[in-house]
Enzyme design. Sequence first.
Site, PDB file in Angstrom:
ATOM      1  N   LYS A 273      -3.228   3.260  -2.689  1.00  0.00           N
ATOM      2  CA  LYS A 273      -4.537   3.580  -3.422  1.00  0.00           C
ATOM      3  C   LYS A 273      -4.172   4.394  -2.101  1.00  0.00           C
ATOM      4  O   LYS A 273      -4.171   4.987  -0.663  1.00  0.00           O
ATOM      5  CB  LYS A 273      -6.087   3.402  -2.738  1.00  0.00           C
ATOM      6  CG  LYS A 273      -6.624   1.761  -3.982  1.00  0.00           C
ATOM      7  CD  LYS A 273      -7.729   0.793  -2.969  1.00  0.00           C
ATOM      8  CE  LYS A 273      -8.000   0.474  -4.606  1.00  0.00           C
ATOM      9  NZ  LYS A 273      -8.395   0.871  -5.320  1.00  0.00           N
TER      10      LYS A 273
ATOM     11  N   MET B 169     -10.545   9.000   7.166  1.00  0.00           N
ATOM     12  CA  MET B 169     -10.237   9.731   6.017  1.00  0.00           C
ATOM     13  C   MET B 169     -11.198  10.903   5.563  1.00  0.00           C
ATOM     14  O   MET B 169     -12.085  10.859   4.624  1.00  0.00           O
ATOM     15  CB  MET B 169     -10.887   8.208   4.956  1.00  0.00           C
ATOM     16  CG  MET B 169      -9.884   7.221   4.032  1.00  0.00           C
ATOM     17  SD  MET B 169     -10.739   6.224   3.712  1.00  0.00           S
ATOM     18  CE  MET B 169     -10.867   5.213   5.169  1.00  0.00           C
TER      19      MET B 169
ATOM     20  N   ASP C 247       0.177  -1.692  -0.105  1.00  0.00           N
ATOM     21  CA  ASP C 247      -0.180   0.210  -0.003  1.00  0.00           C
ATOM     22  C   ASP C 247       0.966   1.313  -0.351  1.00  0.00           C
ATOM     23  O   ASP C 247       2.227   1.103   0.448  1.00  0.00           O
ATOM     24  CB  ASP C 247      -0.979  -0.107   1.334  1.00  0.00           C
ATOM     25  CG  ASP C 247      -2.169  -0.658   0.974  1.00  0.00           C
ATOM     26  OD1 ASP C 247      -2.171  -1.236   0.422  1.00  0.00           O
ATOM     27  OD2 ASP C 247      -3.155  -1.431   2.176  1.00  0.00           O
TER      28      ASP C 247
END
Length: 262
Positions: free
Chosen positions: A55, A163, A34
Amino acid sequence: MGRIAFIGAGPGAADLITLRGARLLAQADVVLYDALTDPALRELAPRARWIHVGKRGFCDSTAQAMINALLVRHAREADLVVRLKGGDPSVFGRLEEELEAAAAAGLATEVVPGVTAALAAAAGTQRPLTRRGAGRSVSLTTAMTRAGDLHASRCADTEVFYMAGRQLGALSRRLRQAGWPDDTPASVVSRAGWPDELHSDHTVATLAQASVLHAGRPAVVIVGCGARPLTAVTRRLCAVHGTDPADKVVAPGQDTSPGPRP
């Protein structure tokens, strides 16, 4: 035909990976990693082929279908493929999609848990997410839905939002609409678990003030009981570091003055 190990690398520094995760990583032939994993982890598997499949929100990212295909292809050619995920694979890591792809291809899998960002943030600020007699429940939530909508709720004593760093003003409004009082403590921690971790104290009403400080940094927002400072810890840390208890922005290992209770 090989197998796939899904390993949680933890939220930050390389030494937050578990012993089991480090052992399996050292045996890997291929590592699909990641964006937020520590580059120092490469030292644990220097002979493996490392492939970036990260991502990041609002940035160019590897499509999930491509990640699934790469996992299956390499597992058919190698003995051990490691899918190295930031935090914990089972917490907002799209683990279910990758497990299903492996199962459909008849591949053996193993999941190794890791430290998720909410726990690293609580440890770094020395603010337990649960409190005896006051904080009996914790909710982990992604503020943004797949459709790009911002959601907030009030279903636990402590709510942790992942997030949400680019939407703090909107999150503040959603929290108030969900029933959180304006003076509820809110803590923002960016790059939790890293040496350059930053933490700032706010209330639900003033949450938008954190936007500039944490801009461009992955952040979690803790709201409610778990965001409330511990008075004794605050005084001790401020004395050790020579900081003013009124300071609202702190680096790792420091803390701030007590805020209002929910």
